[in-house]
Design an enzyme around this catalytic site. Structure first.
Site, short mmCIF file in Angstrom:
data_model
loop_
_atom_site.label_atom_id
_atom_site.label_comp_id
_atom_site.label_asym_id
_atom_site.label_seq_id
_atom_site.Cartn_x
_atom_site.Cartn_y
_atom_site.Cartn_z
N LYS A 1 0.83 -1.22 0.00
CA LYS A 1 0.00 0.00 0.00
C LYS A 1 0.86 1.27 0.00
O LYS A 1 0.66 2.17 -0.80
CB LYS A 1 -0.92 0.03 1.24
CG LYS A 1 -1.84 -1.16 1.37
CD LYS A 1 -2.72 -1.06 2.61
CE LYS A 1 -1.99 -1.05 3.94
NZ LYS A 1 -1.26 -2.31 4.25
N ARG B 1 -9.67 0.97 8.49
CA ARG B 1 -9.32 -0.40 8.86
C ARG B 1 -10.46 -1.12 9.56
O ARG B 1 -10.33 -2.31 9.89
CB ARG B 1 -8.11 -0.39 9.79
CG ARG B 1 -6.78 -0.60 9.08
CD ARG B 1 -5.69 -0.40 10.11
NE ARG B 1 -4.49 -1.14 9.86
CZ ARG B 1 -3.40 -0.63 9.27
NH1 ARG B 1 -3.41 0.58 8.80
NH2 ARG B 1 -2.31 -1.36 9.15
N ARG C 1 11.61 -5.23 5.04
CA ARG C 1 11.29 -3.82 4.80
C ARG C 1 12.20 -2.87 5.57
O ARG C 1 12.46 -3.05 6.74
CB ARG C 1 9.82 -3.58 5.22
CG ARG C 1 9.46 -2.09 5.29
CD ARG C 1 7.97 -1.87 5.19
NE ARG C 1 7.22 -2.39 6.31
CZ ARG C 1 5.88 -2.36 6.37
NH1 ARG C 1 5.17 -1.85 5.37
NH2 ARG C 1 5.25 -2.84 7.43
N ARG D 1 11.11 -0.64 11.14
CA ARG D 1 10.04 -0.43 12.12
C ARG D 1 10.11 -1.45 13.24
O ARG D 1 10.37 -2.61 13.01
CB ARG D 1 8.67 -0.52 11.41
CG ARG D 1 8.32 0.76 10.70
CD ARG D 1 7.13 0.61 9.77
NE ARG D 1 5.99 -0.09 10.37
CZ ARG D 1 4.85 -0.30 9.72
NH1 ARG D 1 4.68 0.18 8.49
NH2 ARG D 1 3.88 -0.95 10.31
N ARG E 1 -0.70 -8.57 13.53
CA ARG E 1 -1.24 -7.58 12.59
C ARG E 1 -2.07 -8.26 11.51
O ARG E 1 -3.11 -7.73 11.08
CB ARG E 1 -0.10 -6.77 11.97
CG ARG E 1 0.44 -5.73 12.96
CD ARG E 1 1.86 -5.30 12.68
NE ARG E 1 2.05 -4.70 11.38
CZ ARG E 1 3.23 -4.56 10.77
NH1 ARG E 1 4.34 -4.99 11.36
NH2 ARG E 1 3.31 -4.00 9.60
P1 ADP Z 1 1.12 -1.73 7.61
O1 ADP Z 1 2.19 -1.10 6.76
O2 ADP Z 1 1.55 -2.96 8.27
O3 ADP Z 1 -0.18 -1.88 6.91
P2 ADP Z 1 0.64 0.74 9.06
O4 ADP Z 1 1.89 1.53 8.97
O5 ADP Z 1 -0.49 1.14 8.19
O6 ADP Z 1 0.96 -0.79 8.87
O7 ADP Z 1 0.13 0.72 10.56
C1 ADP Z 1 1.00 0.41 11.65
C2 ADP Z 1 0.17 0.29 12.92
O8 ADP Z 1 -0.47 1.54 13.19
C3 ADP Z 1 -0.96 -0.72 12.87
O9 ADP Z 1 -0.52 -2.04 13.20
C4 ADP Z 1 -1.93 -0.15 13.91
O10 ADP Z 1 -1.50 -0.43 15.23
C5 ADP Z 1 -1.78 1.35 13.69
N1 ADP Z 1 -2.75 1.87 12.70
C6 ADP Z 1 -2.45 2.44 11.49
N2 ADP Z 1 -3.57 2.83 10.86
C7 ADP Z 1 -4.61 2.49 11.68
C8 ADP Z 1 -6.01 2.61 11.57
N3 ADP Z 1 -6.59 3.15 10.47
N4 ADP Z 1 -6.77 2.15 12.60
C9 ADP Z 1 -6.20 1.62 13.69
N5 ADP Z 1 -4.88 1.46 13.86
C10 ADP Z 1 -4.08 1.90 12.85
P1 ADP Z 2 2.24 -1.81 3.21
O1 ADP Z 2 2.25 -0.30 3.18
O2 ADP Z 2 1.03 -2.40 2.56
O3 ADP Z 2 2.46 -2.35 4.58
P2 ADP Z 2 4.80 -1.57 1.79
O4 ADP Z 2 4.47 -0.75 0.60
O5 ADP Z 2 5.57 -0.94 2.89
O6 ADP Z 2 3.48 -2.30 2.33
O7 ADP Z 2 5.62 -2.85 1.26
C1 ADP Z 2 6.15 -3.82 2.16
C2 ADP Z 2 7.57 -4.21 1.72
O8 ADP Z 2 7.49 -4.96 0.49
C3 ADP Z 2 8.48 -3.03 1.41
O9 ADP Z 2 9.79 -3.38 1.82
C4 ADP Z 2 8.40 -2.86 -0.11
O10 ADP Z 2 9.60 -2.33 -0.65
C5 ADP Z 2 8.14 -4.28 -0.58
N1 ADP Z 2 7.21 -4.36 -1.72
C6 ADP Z 2 6.15 -3.56 -1.99
N2 ADP Z 2 5.50 -3.96 -3.11
C7 ADP Z 2 6.17 -5.07 -3.55
C8 ADP Z 2 5.98 -5.95 -4.67
N3 ADP Z 2 4.98 -5.78 -5.54
N4 ADP Z 2 6.85 -6.96 -4.80
C9 ADP Z 2 7.87 -7.15 -3.91
N5 ADP Z 2 8.10 -6.35 -2.84
C10 ADP Z 2 7.26 -5.32 -2.66
#
Ligand code: ADP
Ligand code: ADP
Ligand code: ZN
Length: 229
Positions: free
Chosen positions: A13, A88, A127, A161, A172
């Site tokens: 994302k 979410r 990551r 992170r 998660r």
């Molecule tokens: P990911 O990249 O794993 O999708 P995020 O960076 O979006 O994770 O979120 C990291 C953490 O922040 C989540 O595990 C949760 O604890 C919190 N968080 C982020 N967005 C939300 C949301 N919309 N509602 C509730 N908790 C959130």
């Molecule tokens: P999210 O925001 O959904 O948690 P991220 O965009 O941070 O996910 O992506 C998670 C990890 O996977 C990062 O290290 C990113 O560079 C890598 N990544 C993202 N998209 C792809 C893909 N299509 N194929 C392989 N690795 C990816």
């Protein structure tokens, strides 16, 4: 155009939101980034959220809804928002509908990024991000072009992170399946979902998202009514 990127942790994302922000005049709103900034700054919100995030649970709805509402009130929405990591829960989705409506906007499309759970753990384990500009990287799939130097800003500091470890990732993922996945049905009923194959490589996913967005939010893109005769 206003978009939601929906998918489990590690689905890509943040990566795709950044590409969209760079290629269109859209503004990315990431609640994860906003919450991490609050934790780093030691604000009251940060103190409430930090523990919950480290356990891989969801921060309470009222806190994240307030965060998004405040950000929307600061203005600067470009041609629309890309929401990354919000909503979410169903309560958050309902709040988003309301927040957009109050501002004369609406949600145009929800991109659902489909990725296998096993791949997610691998993605999250690899990551890391630039400590200065936040550009995201991966140990296997997206290394900086020059070893140790950020492609975007040229700095040499990187961070991982605290919640990107296998144990917290499992929590998660559980939170995603239990609380966030039901949003797919919620948005399907509104006819807004486009599913993309998040297992493809980063560029291919970006192309697929581009196709899903064709014709949305482009001024004058609607077909003119046929003139009689
Ligand atoms: P990911 O990249 O794993 O999708 P995020 O960076 O979006 O994770 O979120 C990291 C953490 O922040 C989540 O595990 C949760 O604890 C919190 N968080 C982020 N967005 C939300 C949301 N919309 N509602 C509730 N908790 C959130
Ligand atoms: P999210 O925001 O959904 O948690 P991220 O965009 O941070 O996910 O992506 C998670 C990890 O996977 C990062 O290290 C990113 O560079 C890598 N990544 C993202 N998209 C792809 C893909 N299509 N194929 C392989 N690795 C990816
Ligand atoms: Zn950088």
């Amino acid at each position: 155009m206003n978009l939601v990127l929906l998918g489990p942790p590690g689905a890509g994302k943040g990566t795709q939101a950044k590409l969209l922000e760079d290629s269109r005049s859209l503004v990315k709103l990431s609640t994860g980034d906003m919450l991490r900034a609050a934790v780093a700054a030691g604000t009251e919100l940060g103190r409430k959220a930090g523990d919950i995030m480290e356990r891989g649970l969801l921060v309470p709805d009222d806190l994240v809804i307030k965060l998004i509402a405040e950000r929307m009130d600061q203005g600067g929405c470009g041609e629309g928002y890309i929401l990354d990591g919000f909503p979410r829960t169903i309560a958050q989705a309902e709040a988003l509908d309301r927040l957009l409506k109050e501002r004369g906007k609406e949600l145009d499309r929800v991109i659902v990024m489909q990725v296998d759970d096993d791949a997610l753990v691998e993605r999250i384990a690899g990551r890391f991000a630039c400590a200065y500009c936040g550009e995201g990287y991966h140990d296997l799939y997206k290394l900086p072009k020059v070893n140790g130097v950020c492609d975007r800003c040229g700095s040499a500091g990187f961070v991982r992170r605290r919640d990107d470890n296998e144990e917290v990732v499992r929590a998660r993922l559980e939170a995603y399946h239990a609380q966030t996945e039901p949003l797919i049905g919620y948005y399907r009923r509104q006819g807004k979902v486009s599913a993309v194959d998040g297992m493809a490589d980063i560029r291919a996913v970006a192309r697929e998202i581009g196709q899903a967005l064709e014709g949305i939010g482009v001024k004058g893109a609607k077909r003119p009514a046929k003139t009689p005769g």
